[in-house]
Design an enzyme around this catalytic site. Structure first.
Site, PDB file in Angstrom:
ATOM      1  N   GLY A   1       0.836  -1.213   0.000  1.00  0.00           N
ATOM      2  CA  GLY A   1       0.000   0.000   0.000  1.00  0.00           C
ATOM      3  C   GLY A   1       0.860   1.248   0.000  1.00  0.00           C
ATOM      4  O   GLY A   1       0.496   2.281   0.569  1.00  0.00           O
TER       5      GLY A   1
ATOM      6  N   LEU B   1       1.682   3.500  -2.136  1.00  0.00           N
ATOM      7  CA  LEU B   1       1.343   4.736  -2.860  1.00  0.00           C
ATOM      8  C   LEU B   1       0.316   5.579  -2.110  1.00  0.00           C
ATOM      9  O   LEU B   1      -0.103   6.626  -2.586  1.00  0.00           O
ATOM     10  CB  LEU B   1       0.821   4.407  -4.267  1.00  0.00           C
ATOM     11  CG  LEU B   1       1.778   3.618  -5.165  1.00  0.00           C
ATOM     12  CD1 LEU B   1       1.173   3.410  -6.553  1.00  0.00           C
ATOM     13  CD2 LEU B   1       3.123   4.318  -5.285  1.00  0.00           C
ATOM     14  N   GLY B   2      -0.102   5.128  -0.957  1.00  0.00           N
ATOM     15  CA  GLY B   2      -1.134   5.842  -0.195  1.00  0.00           C
ATOM     16  C   GLY B   2      -0.565   7.014   0.596  1.00  0.00           C
ATOM     17  O   GLY B   2       0.621   7.368   0.464  1.00  0.00           O
TER      18      GLY B   2
ATOM     19  N   ASP C   1       2.226  -1.783  -4.459  1.00  0.00           N
ATOM     20  CA  ASP C   1       0.852  -1.306  -4.321  1.00  0.00           C
ATOM     21  C   ASP C   1       0.029  -2.034  -5.381  1.00  0.00           C
ATOM     22  O   ASP C   1       0.570  -2.525  -6.375  1.00  0.00           O
ATOM     23  CB  ASP C   1       0.758   0.209  -4.538  1.00  0.00           C
ATOM     24  CG  ASP C   1      -0.498   0.814  -3.919  1.00  0.00           C
ATOM     25  OD1 ASP C   1      -0.388   1.468  -2.862  1.00  0.00           O
ATOM     26  OD2 ASP C   1      -1.598   0.617  -4.485  1.00  0.00           O
TER      27      ASP C   1
ATOM     28  N   ASP D   1      -0.914  -7.260  -5.133  1.00  0.00           N
ATOM     29  CA  ASP D   1      -2.218  -7.230  -4.467  1.00  0.00           C
ATOM     30  C   ASP D   1      -2.099  -8.085  -3.204  1.00  0.00           C
ATOM     31  O   ASP D   1      -1.809  -9.290  -3.297  1.00  0.00           O
ATOM     32  CB  ASP D   1      -3.270  -7.802  -5.435  1.00  0.00           C
ATOM     33  CG  ASP D   1      -4.671  -7.717  -4.872  1.00  0.00           C
ATOM     34  OD1 ASP D   1      -4.823  -7.649  -3.630  1.00  0.00           O
ATOM     35  OD2 ASP D   1      -5.618  -7.738  -5.675  1.00  0.00           O
TER      36      ASP D   1
ATOM     37  N   TYR E   1     -14.673  -0.950   9.218  1.00  0.00           N
ATOM     38  CA  TYR E   1     -13.248  -0.580   9.373  1.00  0.00           C
ATOM     39  C   TYR E   1     -12.775  -0.960  10.778  1.00  0.00           C
ATOM     40  O   TYR E   1     -11.746  -1.617  10.950  1.00  0.00           O
ATOM     41  CB  TYR E   1     -13.108   0.921   9.132  1.00  0.00           C
ATOM     42  CG  TYR E   1     -11.700   1.475   9.234  1.00  0.00           C
ATOM     43  CD1 TYR E   1     -10.705   1.079   8.344  1.00  0.00           C
ATOM     44  CD2 TYR E   1     -11.383   2.432  10.203  1.00  0.00           C
ATOM     45  CE1 TYR E   1      -9.422   1.626   8.422  1.00  0.00           C
ATOM     46  CE2 TYR E   1     -10.107   2.981  10.271  1.00  0.00           C
ATOM     47  CZ  TYR E   1      -9.123   2.571   9.378  1.00  0.00           C
ATOM     48  OH  TYR E   1      -7.864   3.115   9.452  1.00  0.00           O
TER      49      TYR E   1
ATOM     50  N   LYS F   1     -10.037  -3.705  12.079  1.00  0.00           N
ATOM     51  CA  LYS F   1      -8.846  -3.245  12.812  1.00  0.00           C
ATOM     52  C   LYS F   1      -8.723  -3.958  14.170  1.00  0.00           C
ATOM     53  O   LYS F   1      -7.621  -4.299  14.592  1.00  0.00           O
ATOM     54  CB  LYS F   1      -8.862  -1.726  12.987  1.00  0.00           C
ATOM     55  CG  LYS F   1      -8.576  -0.956  11.689  1.00  0.00           C
ATOM     56  CD  LYS F   1      -7.144  -1.179  11.215  1.00  0.00           C
ATOM     57  CE  LYS F   1      -6.844  -0.496   9.900  1.00  0.00           C
ATOM     58  NZ  LYS F   1      -5.517  -0.830   9.362  1.00  0.00           N
TER      59      LYS F   1
ATOM     60  N   ILE G   1      -4.242  11.258  10.322  1.00  0.00           N
ATOM     61  CA  ILE G   1      -2.909  11.732   9.926  1.00  0.00           C
ATOM     62  C   ILE G   1      -3.063  12.893   8.935  1.00  0.00           C
ATOM     63  O   ILE G   1      -3.797  12.783   7.947  1.00  0.00           O
ATOM     64  CB  ILE G   1      -2.085  10.601   9.273  1.00  0.00           C
ATOM     65  CG1 ILE G   1      -2.033   9.357  10.189  1.00  0.00           C
ATOM     66  CG2 ILE G   1      -0.679  11.092   8.941  1.00  0.00           C
ATOM     67  CD1 ILE G   1      -1.368   9.545  11.522  1.00  0.00           C
TER      68      ILE G   1
HETATM   69  P1  NAD Z   1      -4.462   5.087   1.808  1.00  0.00           P
HETATM   70  O1  NAD Z   1      -5.875   4.773   1.515  1.00  0.00           O
HETATM   71  O2  NAD Z   1      -3.956   6.451   1.532  1.00  0.00           O
HETATM   72  O3  NAD Z   1      -3.504   4.071   1.040  1.00  0.00           O
HETATM   73  C1  NAD Z   1      -3.763   2.683   1.016  1.00  0.00           C
HETATM   74  C2  NAD Z   1      -3.032   2.105  -0.168  1.00  0.00           C
HETATM   75  O4  NAD Z   1      -3.355   0.699  -0.225  1.00  0.00           O
HETATM   76  C3  NAD Z   1      -3.475   2.712  -1.527  1.00  0.00           C
HETATM   77  O5  NAD Z   1      -2.336   3.167  -2.246  1.00  0.00           O
HETATM   78  C4  NAD Z   1      -4.157   1.549  -2.249  1.00  0.00           C
HETATM   79  O6  NAD Z   1      -3.928   1.550  -3.660  1.00  0.00           O
HETATM   80  C5  NAD Z   1      -3.506   0.343  -1.583  1.00  0.00           C
HETATM   81  N1  NAD Z   1      -4.329  -0.876  -1.678  1.00  0.00           N
HETATM   82  C6  NAD Z   1      -5.668  -0.991  -1.550  1.00  0.00           C
HETATM   83  N2  NAD Z   1      -6.041  -2.276  -1.745  1.00  0.00           N
HETATM   84  C7  NAD Z   1      -4.906  -2.971  -1.961  1.00  0.00           C
HETATM   85  C8  NAD Z   1      -4.629  -4.336  -2.209  1.00  0.00           C
HETATM   86  N3  NAD Z   1      -5.603  -5.246  -2.302  1.00  0.00           N
HETATM   87  N4  NAD Z   1      -3.340  -4.717  -2.380  1.00  0.00           N
HETATM   88  C9  NAD Z   1      -2.339  -3.803  -2.330  1.00  0.00           C
HETATM   89  N5  NAD Z   1      -2.533  -2.493  -2.122  1.00  0.00           N
HETATM   90  C10 NAD Z   1      -3.806  -2.087  -1.933  1.00  0.00           C
HETATM   91  O7  NAD Z   1      -4.196   4.682   3.333  1.00  0.00           O
HETATM   92  P2  NAD Z   1      -3.148   5.322   4.366  1.00  0.00           P
HETATM   93  O8  NAD Z   1      -3.788   6.519   4.941  1.00  0.00           O
HETATM   94  O9  NAD Z   1      -1.813   5.408   3.765  1.00  0.00           O
HETATM   95  O10 NAD Z   1      -3.192   4.207   5.512  1.00  0.00           O
HETATM   96  C11 NAD Z   1      -2.235   3.183   5.617  1.00  0.00           C
HETATM   97  C12 NAD Z   1      -2.586   2.340   6.836  1.00  0.00           C
HETATM   98  O11 NAD Z   1      -2.619   3.185   7.997  1.00  0.00           O
HETATM   99  C13 NAD Z   1      -3.960   1.660   6.783  1.00  0.00           C
HETATM  100  O12 NAD Z   1      -3.878   0.416   7.435  1.00  0.00           O
HETATM  101  C14 NAD Z   1      -4.847   2.581   7.581  1.00  0.00           C
HETATM  102  O13 NAD Z   1      -5.934   1.904   8.148  1.00  0.00           O
HETATM  103  C15 NAD Z   1      -3.882   3.046   8.644  1.00  0.00           C
HETATM  104  N6  NAD Z   1      -4.285   4.324   9.244  1.00  0.00           N
HETATM  105  C16 NAD Z   1      -4.266   5.467   8.504  1.00  0.00           C
HETATM  106  C17 NAD Z   1      -4.676   6.650   9.092  1.00  0.00           C
HETATM  107  C18 NAD Z   1      -4.667   7.943   8.332  1.00  0.00           C
HETATM  108  O14 NAD Z   1      -5.185   8.957   8.852  1.00  0.00           O
HETATM  109  N7  NAD Z   1      -4.106   7.998   7.128  1.00  0.00           N
HETATM  110  C19 NAD Z   1      -5.089   6.660  10.432  1.00  0.00           C
HETATM  111  C20 NAD Z   1      -5.144   5.468  11.136  1.00  0.00           C
HETATM  112  C21 NAD Z   1      -4.702   4.301  10.540  1.00  0.00           C
HETATM  113  C1  AKB Z   2      -9.938   7.288   8.880  1.00  0.00           C
HETATM  114  O1  AKB Z   2     -10.492   8.372   9.133  1.00  0.00           O
HETATM  115  O2  AKB Z   2     -10.506   6.279   8.440  1.00  0.00           O
HETATM  116  C2  AKB Z   2      -8.467   7.174   9.207  1.00  0.00           C
HETATM  117  C3  AKB Z   2      -8.292   6.616  10.565  1.00  0.00           C
HETATM  118  C4  AKB Z   2      -8.326   7.521  11.732  1.00  0.00           C
HETATM  119  O3  AKB Z   2      -8.138   5.433  10.728  1.00  0.00           O
HETATM  120  N1  AKB Z   2      -7.869   8.456   9.037  1.00  0.00           N
END
Ligand code: NAD
Ligand code: AKB
Length: 317
Positions: free
Chosen positions: A8, A10-11, A34, A53, A142, A146, A172
């Site tokens: 993941g 690219l997220g 990704d 994937d 979600y 988790k 974040i």
């Molecule tokens: P994001 O949605 O920005 O990125 C997720 C990435 O996963 C995307 O690039 C997507 O293409 C990829 N993806 C989706 N399905 C996939 C698959 N089947 N195989 C491979 N890649 C796949 O998410 P993020 O904000 O970077 O979050 C990363 C992690 O941190 C997640 O587990 C999320 O729950 C956790 N998290 C994020 C936040 C936040 O605020 N960003 C807060 C709490 C927890």
């Molecule tokens: C969301 O809002 O889903 C995320 C998180 C707090 O897990 N930013």
């Protein structure tokens, strides 16, 4: 040097974590993956990119074996709002994806970082200073994935000795990559709109407090946890961490200090409002502070200053 794999990548978080990993361990030791195809530009910091994937265990195993991976940062997941719109897909990616990563880690002796979230809590959890160990009865898909993910990581550590570690991230905030469809996304969008249009319509109500964190602290937390001495861990897979807690009107007031003409109105999205109301208003992160020295560097005013400065450059304003 150990080899690192990021899923993941690219997220929102992955796109910044890979830069930090490359800087620390060398680009040739970081494999980034990704489901989405490789983007254009120099975004990847010279590391090798592969489409992967996480729901395809065979593909994950082949890559881990081929590149002799020893540490996996498993970020691929669907976030809260997207997951609520696509619950079946959310279960598949968030649960089967994690299961595949843990199985491959067991077989190839990898350690695994998996982010959890404030989404593991629900309406029956204490909302103020939410303790490290407390009621976890989330009412979103979600949150369900988790909580189950935290437990699965604990199980793989206890049953198979896999070195699993994880953090409960709050929302974040960052400027490099837009968030992927969560409930806390307003706290990123607001900066873009403030700079571009001097106004923002917020999808959460006034008074909706949530924990938040600036990206540099989130990245440091992940790397620090993975490098910490595990002898001190009592809660290895699910540390509460937070940097600040605020409601929409507070971030608006902070932005107004820099852009006095900025105005915010509200058009509440009932789905994301309900999710936000089921999450903590503020978390107690003392376990992380005590067990591995967690300490954030950014609060609301310092973050706002930096966000506006960096976004101005990015948006060429
Ligand atoms: P994001 O949605 O920005 O990125 C997720 C990435 O996963 C995307 O690039 C997507 O293409 C990829 N993806 C989706 N399905 C996939 C698959 N089947 N195989 C491979 N890649 C796949 O998410 P993020 O904000 O970077 O979050 C990363 C992690 O941190 C997640 O587990 C999320 O729950 C956790 N998290 C994020 C936040 C936040 O605020 N960003 C807060 C709490 C927890
Ligand atoms: C969301 O809002 O889903 C995320 C998180 C707090 O897990 N930013």
């Amino acid at each position: 040097m150990k080899k690192f794999l990021v899923t993941g990548a690219l997220g929102q978080i992955g796109s910044e974590l890979i830069l930090a990993l490359c800087e620390r361990y060398g680009a040739k030791n970081v494999i980034i993956t990704d489901k989405c195809p490789k983007p254009k530009g120099d975004f990847l910091s010279g590391c090798r990119f592969l489409e992967m994937d996480v729901t395809n265990e065979k593909q994950v195993a082949e890559i881990v074996e081929k590149f002799d991976i020893k540490v996996i940062y498993h970020l691929a997941a669907l976030l809260s709002a997207v997951a609520e719109a696509k619950p079946q897909l959310a279960w598949d990616v968030n649960m089967n994806g994690l299961y595949n990563i843990l199985e491959v880690a067991r077989e190839y002796d990898c350690s695994v970082f998996t982010p959890s979230s404030i989404g593991v809590f629900g309406p029956s959890t204490p909302q103020y200073k939410t303790p490290q160990d407390t009621i976890q009865r989330p009412n979103t898909i979600y949150g369900v994935t988790k909580v189950a993910g935290e437990l699965l990581c604990d199980y793989y550590y206890k049953r198979f000795g896999v070195d699993t570690r994880g953090l409960r991230y709050p929302g974040i905030i960052s400027y490099k990559t837009l968030p992927g469809g969560g409930t806390t996304d307003y706290a990123v969008e607001i900066y873009y709109e403030a700079l571009k249009n001097k106004k923002y319509t917020c999808f959460l109500k006034e008074g909706t407090y949530l924990d938040m964190m600036y990206m540099p602290d989130a990245i440091n937390a992940a790397i620090d946890l993975m490098e910490a001495d595990p002898a001190k861990f009592k809660h290895r897979n699910a540390y509460n961490i937070t940097a600040m807690s605020f409601a929409p009107e507070h971030i608006c007031a902070e932005i107004k200090k820099h852009i006095p003409e900025f105005e915010m109105t509200y058009d509440v999205d009932p789905v994301r409002q309900a999710i936000a109301e089921s999450w903590p208003n503020s978390m107690d992160d003392s376990a992380a502070r005590e067990e591995w020295g967690w300490e954030p560097k950014y609060h609301l005013s310092k973050m706002t200053e930096d966000m506006l400065k960096e976004l101005k450059k990015k948006l060429k304003l």
